[in-house]
Design an enzyme around this catalytic site. Structure first.
Site, PDB file in Angstrom:
ATOM      1  N   GLU A 113      46.673  31.060  35.271  1.00 29.67           N
ATOM      2  CA  GLU A 113      45.507  31.673  35.886  1.00 29.67           C
ATOM      3  C   GLU A 113      44.286  31.298  35.054  1.00 29.67           C
ATOM      4  O   GLU A 113      44.373  31.137  33.836  1.00 29.67           O
ATOM      5  CB  GLU A 113      45.651  33.198  35.936  1.00 29.67           C
ATOM      6  N   HIS A 154      39.054  35.098  39.064  1.00 27.52           N
ATOM      7  CA  HIS A 154      40.268  34.547  38.465  1.00 27.52           C
ATOM      8  C   HIS A 154      41.115  33.929  39.567  1.00 27.52           C
ATOM      9  O   HIS A 154      40.798  34.065  40.748  1.00 27.52           O
ATOM     10  CB  HIS A 154      41.039  35.601  37.654  1.00 27.52           C
ATOM     11  N   HIS A 165      45.007  32.933  41.347  1.00 31.06           N
ATOM     12  CA  HIS A 165      46.433  33.193  41.549  1.00 31.06           C
ATOM     13  C   HIS A 165      47.031  31.839  41.920  1.00 31.06           C
ATOM     14  O   HIS A 165      47.023  31.469  43.095  1.00 31.06           O
ATOM     15  CB  HIS A 165      46.657  34.218  42.665  1.00 31.06           C
ATOM     16  N   ASP A 167      45.788  43.572  38.359  1.00 31.61           N
ATOM     17  CA  ASP A 167      44.363  43.353  38.611  1.00 31.61           C
ATOM     18  C   ASP A 167      43.657  44.682  38.885  1.00 31.61           C
ATOM     19  O   ASP A 167      42.562  44.941  38.382  1.00 31.61           O
ATOM     20  CB  ASP A 167      44.146  42.426  39.817  1.00 31.61           C
TER      21      ASP A 167
END
Length: 140
Positions: free
Chosen positions: A27, A82, A84, A95
């Site tokens: 990530e 961010h 995935h 998260d």
């Protein structure tokens, strides 16, 4: 974040996607600076999570440096992004639990089923309540 929509240029969108692709299978993460929902800058940051394939953790000093950079330009922190790398752009339980900025958009670049075709979504996460935020991708 004051606006209930996030406005990102196509170049900024591509910058986040490129960062996610370069960082895979881990990530990646970064900050979005702007004003009234309109992104002006994307700042990539290191992911220092011990398990970076399934979590992200922004280096605290890098976060502060980027935050001050955003403020020096007259902008404010409007988003945290961010990726995935092998999943949908939907906030995970981690998260949601670790969201500490209730007034910013949480942007996720997802690659469902480990595809190379990104999906991007933005979310408001406030006291464990997750609400979608619309994103407009503008040419400039």
């Amino acid at each position: 974040m004051k606006a209930m929509r996030l406005i990102v240029t196509l170049a900024q969108r591509q910058q986040m996607i490129d960062h996610a692709l370069q960082g895979a299978p881990n990530e990646v993460c970064g900050l979005i600076g702007g004003w009234d929902g309109a992104a002006h800058q994307i700042i990539t940051l290191p992911n220092i999570a011990p398990t970076p394939r399934v979590r992200y953790l922004i280096d605290p000093q890098a976060f502060l440096n980027a935050y001050y950079q955003i403020e020096r330009t007259g902008d404010e922190l409007i988003g945290i992004y961010h990726s995935h790398p092998a999943g949908a752009p939907i906030p995970s339980a981690a998260d949601i639990a670790e969201a500490t900025w209730p007034d910013v958009a949480y942007v996720i670049i997802g690659f469902p089923n480990a595809s190379q075709t990104p999906q991007i979504a933005a979310w408001s996460i406030r006291r464990d309540v997750v609400t979608p935020i619309g994103i407009d991708f503008n040419p400039s």
